[in-house]
Design a protein around this motif. Structure first.
Motif, PDB file in Angstrom:
ATOM      1  N   SER A 285      58.075  34.079  51.251  1.00  0.00           N
ATOM      2  CA  SER A 285      56.664  34.044  51.644  1.00  0.00           C
ATOM      3  C   SER A 285      56.458  34.119  53.155  1.00  0.00           C
ATOM      4  CB  SER A 285      56.032  32.751  51.118  1.00  0.00           C
ATOM      5  OG  SER A 285      56.680  31.642  51.707  1.00  0.00           O
ATOM      6  N   SER A 286      57.545  34.263  53.915  1.00  0.00           N
ATOM      7  CA  SER A 286      57.389  34.227  55.379  1.00  0.00           C
ATOM      8  C   SER A 286      56.588  35.411  55.896  1.00  0.00           C
ATOM      9  CB  SER A 286      58.763  34.261  56.054  1.00  0.00           C
ATOM     10  OG  SER A 286      59.497  33.117  55.755  1.00  0.00           O
ATOM     11  N   ASN A 287      55.813  35.140  56.925  1.00  0.00           N
ATOM     12  CA  ASN A 287      55.165  36.227  57.667  1.00  0.00           C
ATOM     13  C   ASN A 287      56.204  36.784  58.639  1.00  0.00           C
ATOM     14  OD1 ASN A 287      53.801  37.803  59.485  1.00  0.00           O
ATOM     15  ND2 ASN A 287      52.579  36.131  60.333  1.00  0.00           N
ATOM     16  N   THR A 288      56.658  37.985  58.354  1.00  0.00           N
ATOM     17  CA  THR A 288      57.711  38.578  59.191  1.00  0.00           C
ATOM     18  C   THR A 288      57.151  39.648  60.139  1.00  0.00           C
ATOM     19  OG1 THR A 288      58.194  40.217  57.485  1.00  0.00           O
ATOM     20  CG2 THR A 288      59.514  38.207  57.444  1.00  0.00           C
ATOM     21  N   LEU A 289      55.840  39.737  60.224  1.00  0.00           N
ATOM     22  CA  LEU A 289      55.226  40.805  61.040  1.00  0.00           C
ATOM     23  C   LEU A 289      55.783  40.810  62.463  1.00  0.00           C
ATOM     24  CD1 LEU A 289      51.422  40.630  60.080  1.00  0.00           C
ATOM     25  CD2 LEU A 289      52.980  42.544  59.668  1.00  0.00           C
TER      26      LEU A 289
ATOM     27  N   ARG B 216      59.989  41.155  62.608  1.00  0.00           N
ATOM     28  CA  ARG B 216      60.515  42.499  62.323  1.00  0.00           C
ATOM     29  C   ARG B 216      60.449  43.392  63.551  1.00  0.00           C
ATOM     30  NH1 ARG B 216      57.309  44.944  57.809  1.00  0.00           N
ATOM     31  NH2 ARG B 216      56.124  43.021  57.616  1.00  0.00           N
TER      32      ARG B 216
ATOM     33  N   PHE C 266      46.689  39.618  70.112  1.00  0.00           N
ATOM     34  CA  PHE C 266      46.758  39.638  68.656  1.00  0.00           C
ATOM     35  C   PHE C 266      45.494  39.084  67.995  1.00  0.00           C
ATOM     36  CE2 PHE C 266      51.265  39.744  69.955  1.00  0.00           C
ATOM     37  CZ  PHE C 266      51.498  41.044  69.546  1.00  0.00           C
ATOM     38  N   LYS C 267      44.401  39.144  68.743  1.00  0.00           N
ATOM     39  CA  LYS C 267      43.053  38.908  68.198  1.00  0.00           C
ATOM     40  C   LYS C 267      42.786  37.477  67.732  1.00  0.00           C
ATOM     41  CE  LYS C 267      43.071  43.459  68.280  1.00  0.00           C
ATOM     42  NZ  LYS C 267      42.758  44.145  69.528  1.00  0.00           N
TER      43      LYS C 267
ATOM     44  N   MET D 256      47.709  37.003  57.482  1.00  0.00           N
ATOM     45  CA  MET D 256      48.917  37.602  58.063  1.00  0.00           C
ATOM     46  C   MET D 256      50.036  37.683  57.036  1.00  0.00           C
ATOM     47  SD  MET D 256      49.436  36.626  62.005  1.00  0.00           S
ATOM     48  CE  MET D 256      48.877  34.964  62.072  1.00  0.00           C
ATOM     49  N   GLU D 257      50.130  36.671  56.190  1.00  0.00           N
ATOM     50  CA  GLU D 257      51.160  36.705  55.152  1.00  0.00           C
ATOM     51  C   GLU D 257      50.925  37.894  54.224  1.00  0.00           C
ATOM     52  OE1 GLU D 257      51.638  33.089  52.821  1.00  0.00           O
ATOM     53  OE2 GLU D 257      52.790  34.188  51.326  1.00  0.00           O
TER      54      GLU D 257
ATOM     55  N   LEU E  42      49.358  40.739  54.967  1.00  0.00           N
ATOM     56  CA  LEU E  42      49.681  41.977  55.687  1.00  0.00           C
ATOM     57  C   LEU E  42      51.190  42.139  55.845  1.00  0.00           C
ATOM     58  CD1 LEU E  42      46.825  41.698  58.315  1.00  0.00           C
ATOM     59  CD2 LEU E  42      47.017  43.457  56.562  1.00  0.00           C
ATOM     60  N   SER E  43      51.862  41.023  56.043  1.00  0.00           N
ATOM     61  CA  SER E  43      53.313  41.059  56.168  1.00  0.00           C
ATOM     62  C   SER E  43      53.942  41.555  54.861  1.00  0.00           C
ATOM     63  CB  SER E  43      53.837  39.664  56.521  1.00  0.00           C
ATOM     64  OG  SER E  43      55.237  39.644  56.538  1.00  0.00           O
ATOM     65  N   ARG E  44      53.485  40.999  53.755  1.00  0.00           N
ATOM     66  CA  ARG E  44      54.068  41.378  52.462  1.00  0.00           C
ATOM     67  C   ARG E  44      53.789  42.840  52.132  1.00  0.00           C
ATOM     68  NH1 ARG E  44      54.243  36.918  47.745  1.00  0.00           N
ATOM     69  NH2 ARG E  44      54.784  35.118  48.998  1.00  0.00           N
TER      70      ARG E  44
ATOM     71  N   THR F 160      53.085  45.405  54.208  1.00  0.00           N
ATOM     72  CA  THR F 160      53.821  46.344  55.064  1.00  0.00           C
ATOM     73  C   THR F 160      55.322  46.292  54.773  1.00  0.00           C
ATOM     74  OG1 THR F 160      53.859  44.653  56.819  1.00  0.00           O
ATOM     75  CG2 THR F 160      52.149  46.349  56.952  1.00  0.00           C
ATOM     76  N   GLU F 161      55.814  45.120  54.413  1.00  0.00           N
ATOM     77  CA  GLU F 161      57.244  44.993  54.125  1.00  0.00           C
ATOM     78  C   GLU F 161      57.605  45.711  52.826  1.00  0.00           C
ATOM     79  OE1 GLU F 161      58.588  40.941  54.282  1.00  0.00           O
ATOM     80  OE2 GLU F 161      60.558  41.549  55.031  1.00  0.00           O
TER      81      GLU F 161
ATOM     82  N   VAL G 260      46.951  46.110  62.898  1.00  0.00           N
ATOM     83  CA  VAL G 260      46.800  45.436  61.601  1.00  0.00           C
ATOM     84  C   VAL G 260      45.972  44.152  61.701  1.00  0.00           C
ATOM     85  CG1 VAL G 260      48.876  46.387  60.510  1.00  0.00           C
ATOM     86  CG2 VAL G 260      49.016  44.214  61.700  1.00  0.00           C
ATOM     87  N   MET G 261      45.974  43.549  62.888  1.00  0.00           N
ATOM     88  CA  MET G 261      45.167  42.329  63.049  1.00  0.00           C
ATOM     89  C   MET G 261      43.669  42.640  62.974  1.00  0.00           C
ATOM     90  SD  MET G 261      47.311  39.962  63.253  1.00  0.00           S
ATOM     91  CE  MET G 261      49.015  39.698  63.631  1.00  0.00           C
TER      92      MET G 261
END
Lengths: 327, 84
Positions: A34-38, A41, A323-324, B46-47, B49-51, B53-54, B65-66
């Motif tokens: 479930s991690s936010n990896t944005l 990465r 990042f807004k 964000m989670e 969007l992360s999922r 895009t991943e 994306v933000m």
């Protein structure tokens, strides 16, 4: 050094990963499903799926590594259910420690918090010599941090090579979940109408990362370092933000007792509604038991932390703006 | 990326949003805004969007994306990135 960073998707972990990559180390970082990896990465460490609840996944992640940076650990989402939260924290840190021992990890760097240090009261500077002590009050956050650190100490006394870094209020780039940076964002967005004052120490997140790496590379580091820099107050910080970014000070300063009671009620309401509150109870606890620290040992022994608070604030502000988070 | 259609991307976006929002994909509308309509806070957004895009191995421009607010904007962004 072949480092593994546990918790690279978090604030301090991200900064450690980035600093290691900048220095050319082959960095591996854990991530949960479930991690936010944005953000992570973007800087391209080797990402491996692992969870502190799953010792086998940790052992797989540690394969081939000689240094573990443990920048994760249980962070209670709500300050509710002290015994349960502490039990979970102990169980998961034991998973990490046992995986590290079984994997023959040569150096274990544990990111802890200044909240574990003995509450001295009064105005004197607290140093490493004060050690840790049962936390004051009934703070769930303090209790969880203390319990985890106690497990790490036990392992280090049993022969594992490692160091504990008690990190102060961290500000700077990479505050993905908006921890201490909340002050910067809420002030800049003019949404902070009230605040509670108290003593606090701030340190730049990039300095924190450098101290971690220095602890890993040091031939014989001390058992503990306080990783902090600026002893100040919340009102001092807010005044600096107000002046620097031309935003008004919050209208009202709440007395500590009233602020604590209001925060306690909101915390329980948030827990029931499954909504994290804007000023979590652990923040208030940090101010109730806020202390100032002697940070000379880390400067002389590991890394010369010296970034001026104004520069750290600018880095934090610019990151949140980019990042807004700041509108 | 070959073999990827707008419909497939849209279905995946709705599936991930529904999973995180604890709802069903068919109850979502493309006009829904993550925060205002679905109650996502910034971390959950964000989670998501992360999922998304991943899943498609997309390395997004973070400041772009933000800015995404509705499910349609997310789908459009992914389509623009994946289907050239």
């Amino acid at each position: 050094m072949n480092p593994l960073v546990i918790g690279g998707t978090g604030f301090i972990g991200y900064n450690i990963v980035k600093a290691l990559i900048d220095k050319g180390f082959p960095v591996r970082s854990t991530r949960r499903e479930s991690s936010n990896t944005l953000f992570l990465r973007k800087i391209k460490p080797q990402l491996v799926a692992a969870d502190i609840e799953d010792r086998a996944s940790l052992k797989l992640a540690m394969k081939g590594c000689d240094v573990v940076f443990m920048a994760a650990g249980h962070y209670p989402r709500y300050s509710v259910g002290l015994k349960t939260q502490v039990a979970y924290a102990v169980r998961t840190i034991r998973n990490v420690l046992e995986a590290a021992r079984e994997s023959g990890i040569g150096r274990f760097i544990f990111t802890s918090s200044v909240t574990t240090l003995r509450y001295a009261g009064g105005n004197r500077l607290v140093s490493e010599q004060d050690g840790i002590a049962e936390p004051p009050g009934r703070s769930v956050y303090f209790a969880v941090k203390y319990a985890m650190e106690r497990e790490v100490i036990r392992e280090l006394e049993d022969g594992m090579s490692g160091t504990i870094l008690n990190v102060a209020g961290c500000l700077g780039p990479g505050d993905i979940k908006m921890g201490t940076g909340f002050f910067v964002v809420e002030m800049a967005n003019r949404t902070l109408s009230r605040y509670i004052d108290g003593r606090i120490n701030f340190v730049d997140s990039e300095d924190v990362a450098e101290a971690h790496i220095a602890a890993a590379l040091h031939p014989n580091p001390a058992r503990r370092y306080i990783v902090g820099n600026h002893n100040t107050t919340v009102s001092g910080l807010l005044a600096m933000i107000s002046e620097r970014y031309d935003v008004p000070m919050p209208r009202k300063k709440l007395p500590l007792g009233a602020g604590y009671r209001a925060s306690l009620l909101k915390e329980y309401a948030g827990y029931i509604r499954k909504q994290r509150v804007s000023i979590p109870l652990e923040f208030v606890d940090m101010l109730r038991f806020g202390q100032h620290y002697d940070c000379s040992k880390v400067r002389s022994g590991l890394y010369n932390i010296s970034t001026p608070l104004e520069i750290t604030l600018d880095k934090s502000y610019n990151w949140f703006k980019k990042f807004k988070y700041i509108k | 990326m070959s073999g990827i259609t707008r419909e497939k991307i849209q279905a995946d976006v709705l599936k991930i949003i529904a999973l995180l929002g604890e709802t069903k994909p068919e109850q979502l509308k493309l006009e829904d805004r993550l925060r205002e309509d679905l109650g996502f806070d910034s971390l959950k957004s964000m989670e998501a969007l992360s999922r998304i895009t991943e899943l498609y191995d997309v390395d997004p421009e973070l400041d772009e994306v933000m800015e995404l607010k509705t499910l349609k904007e997310i789908v459009d962004y992914m389509v623009k990135t994946l289907i050239k």
